[in-house]
Scaffold this motif. Sequence first.
Motif, mmCIF file in Angstrom:
data_model
loop_
_atom_site.group_PDB
_atom_site.id
_atom_site.type_symbol
_atom_site.label_atom_id
_atom_site.label_comp_id
_atom_site.label_asym_id
_atom_site.label_seq_id
_atom_site.Cartn_x
_atom_site.Cartn_y
_atom_site.Cartn_z
ATOM 1 N N MET A 1 0.843 -1.184 0.000
ATOM 2 C CA MET A 1 0.000 0.000 0.000
ATOM 3 C C MET A 1 0.886 1.244 0.000
ATOM 4 S SD MET A 1 -2.686 1.287 2.853
ATOM 5 C CE MET A 1 -4.202 1.669 2.062
ATOM 6 N N HIS A 2 0.585 2.189 -0.841
ATOM 7 C CA HIS A 2 1.318 3.453 -0.940
ATOM 8 C C HIS A 2 0.552 4.535 -0.184
ATOM 9 C CE1 HIS A 2 1.833 7.385 -3.030
ATOM 10 N NE2 HIS A 2 3.092 7.071 -2.853
ATOM 11 N N ARG A 3 1.287 5.360 0.581
ATOM 12 C CA ARG A 3 0.665 6.509 1.257
ATOM 13 C C ARG A 3 1.500 7.755 1.001
ATOM 14 N NH1 ARG A 3 -1.646 5.520 7.097
ATOM 15 N NH2 ARG A 3 -3.271 6.913 6.379
ATOM 16 N N ASP A 4 0.912 8.707 0.340
ATOM 17 C CA ASP A 4 1.517 10.013 0.094
ATOM 18 C C ASP A 4 1.397 10.828 1.382
ATOM 19 O OD1 ASP A 4 1.743 12.773 -0.519
ATOM 20 O OD2 ASP A 4 1.034 12.456 -2.551
ATOM 21 N N PRO A 5 2.455 11.504 1.829
ATOM 22 C CA PRO A 5 2.366 12.311 3.045
ATOM 23 C C PRO A 5 1.229 13.337 3.021
ATOM 24 C CG PRO A 5 4.643 12.141 2.357
ATOM 25 C CD PRO A 5 3.812 11.533 1.267
ATOM 26 N N ASN A 6 0.852 13.816 1.830
ATOM 27 C CA ASN A 6 -0.248 14.778 1.748
ATOM 28 C C ASN A 6 -1.615 14.140 1.960
ATOM 29 O OD1 ASN A 6 1.206 17.228 1.223
ATOM 30 N ND2 ASN A 6 1.715 16.335 -0.761
ATOM 31 N N SER A 7 -1.663 12.802 2.031
ATOM 32 C CA SER A 7 -2.937 12.113 2.211
ATOM 33 C C SER A 7 -3.219 11.740 3.661
ATOM 34 C CB SER A 7 -2.969 10.842 1.344
ATOM 35 O OG SER A 7 -2.113 9.850 1.890
ATOM 36 N N VAL A 8 -2.296 12.074 4.569
ATOM 37 C CA VAL A 8 -2.491 11.749 5.985
ATOM 38 C C VAL A 8 -2.502 13.029 6.822
ATOM 39 C CG1 VAL A 8 -1.447 9.465 5.746
ATOM 40 C CG2 VAL A 8 -0.025 11.384 6.424
ATOM 41 N N PRO A 9 -3.188 13.009 7.973
ATOM 42 C CA PRO A 9 -3.199 14.195 8.844
ATOM 43 C C PRO A 9 -1.800 14.498 9.390
ATOM 44 C CG PRO A 9 -4.790 12.537 9.589
ATOM 45 C CD PRO A 9 -3.973 11.912 8.512
ATOM 46 N N LYS A 19 3.970 13.216 10.933
ATOM 47 C CA LYS A 19 3.082 12.575 9.960
ATOM 48 C C LYS A 19 3.287 11.078 10.095
ATOM 49 C CE LYS A 19 1.999 15.734 6.287
ATOM 50 N NZ LYS A 19 0.575 15.564 6.221
ATOM 51 N N TRP A 20 2.233 10.364 10.498
ATOM 52 C CA TRP A 20 2.290 8.903 10.586
ATOM 53 C C TRP A 20 1.915 8.339 9.224
ATOM 54 C CZ3 TRP A 20 5.104 7.644 14.371
ATOM 55 C CH2 TRP A 20 5.061 8.359 15.572
ATOM 56 N N LEU A 21 2.868 7.742 8.546
ATOM 57 C CA LEU A 21 2.666 7.241 7.186
ATOM 58 C C LEU A 21 2.103 5.824 7.172
ATOM 59 C CD1 LEU A 21 5.973 8.711 5.817
ATOM 60 C CD2 LEU A 21 3.659 9.592 5.456
ATOM 61 N N VAL A 22 2.474 5.038 8.162
ATOM 62 C CA VAL A 22 1.928 3.689 8.329
ATOM 63 C C VAL A 22 1.581 3.528 9.796
ATOM 64 C CG1 VAL A 22 2.421 1.211 8.206
ATOM 65 C CG2 VAL A 22 3.342 2.748 6.458
ATOM 66 N N ASP A 23 0.362 3.098 10.070
ATOM 67 C CA ASP A 23 -0.058 2.846 11.443
ATOM 68 C C ASP A 23 -1.248 1.879 11.417
ATOM 69 O OD1 ASP A 23 -2.700 4.729 12.063
ATOM 70 O OD2 ASP A 23 -1.391 5.538 10.505
ATOM 71 N N PRO A 24 -1.474 1.164 12.514
ATOM 72 C CA PRO A 24 -2.551 0.180 12.528
ATOM 73 C C PRO A 24 -3.939 0.768 12.265
ATOM 74 C CG PRO A 24 -1.039 -0.248 14.321
ATOM 75 C CD PRO A 24 -0.638 1.082 13.716
ATOM 76 N N VAL A 27 -3.732 1.822 8.109
ATOM 77 C CA VAL A 27 -3.338 0.843 7.098
ATOM 78 C C VAL A 27 -3.832 -0.533 7.543
ATOM 79 C CG1 VAL A 27 -1.398 -0.262 5.915
ATOM 80 C CG2 VAL A 27 -1.314 2.191 6.429
ATOM 81 N N PRO A 28 -4.823 -1.068 6.871
ATOM 82 C CA PRO A 28 -5.349 -2.380 7.258
ATOM 83 C C PRO A 28 -4.245 -3.441 7.309
ATOM 84 C CG PRO A 28 -6.741 -1.372 5.591
ATOM 85 C CD PRO A 28 -5.514 -0.520 5.701
ATOM 86 N N GLY A 29 -4.179 -4.139 8.439
ATOM 87 C CA GLY A 29 -3.199 -5.206 8.611
ATOM 88 C C GLY A 29 -1.852 -4.762 9.140
ATOM 89 N N ALA A 30 -1.598 -3.455 9.240
ATOM 90 C CA ALA A 30 -0.292 -2.979 9.741
ATOM 91 C C ALA A 30 -0.157 -3.310 11.226
ATOM 92 C CB ALA A 30 -0.149 -1.476 9.526
ATOM 93 N N SER A 31 0.995 -3.870 11.594
ATOM 94 C CA SER A 31 1.237 -4.203 12.998
ATOM 95 C C SER A 31 2.281 -3.289 13.628
ATOM 96 C CB SER A 31 1.688 -5.658 13.114
ATOM 97 O OG SER A 31 2.880 -5.856 12.379
#
Length: 142
Positions: A1-9, A19-24, A27-31
Amino acid sequence: MHRDPNSVPTMVFDWGSIKWLVDPDGVPGASSTLGEVIINPDRGHDRHEHPGSDEILYIIEGEGRQTVGDGPEFPVTAGDAVWIPRGTLHSTFNTGWRPLRILATYTPGGAEAALREVPGFVELAPGAHPTWEMGGRDEPRG
């Protein structure tokens, strides 16, 4: 899964932003959690701990002072990594003239939720950016 920093709070504090780019939660399934932390010059965060997560810091840019547990304070600079075991008090302070940029991870993820309880916390919507005003000390505007 790709996450652009501008797409997260953006989490904004009196010392900087995250900026949390990956978090449970996002992101579904992120541990685990991965984010970029910006600490503004002459700023830092108070000593705190994450009771349920280990933390790793990787310094991307800048210079600062770090504490981990009861050990002595030590300098950090670009290229350094710091491991903080779960439940260990720690703090980071920017000693340089430019922003201190850090990649931070929590394992397992989820410790970032507690940051919403920090006094003065503001969350900016995706795409919005913090504005810093010059004064005696920079102050964030949400």
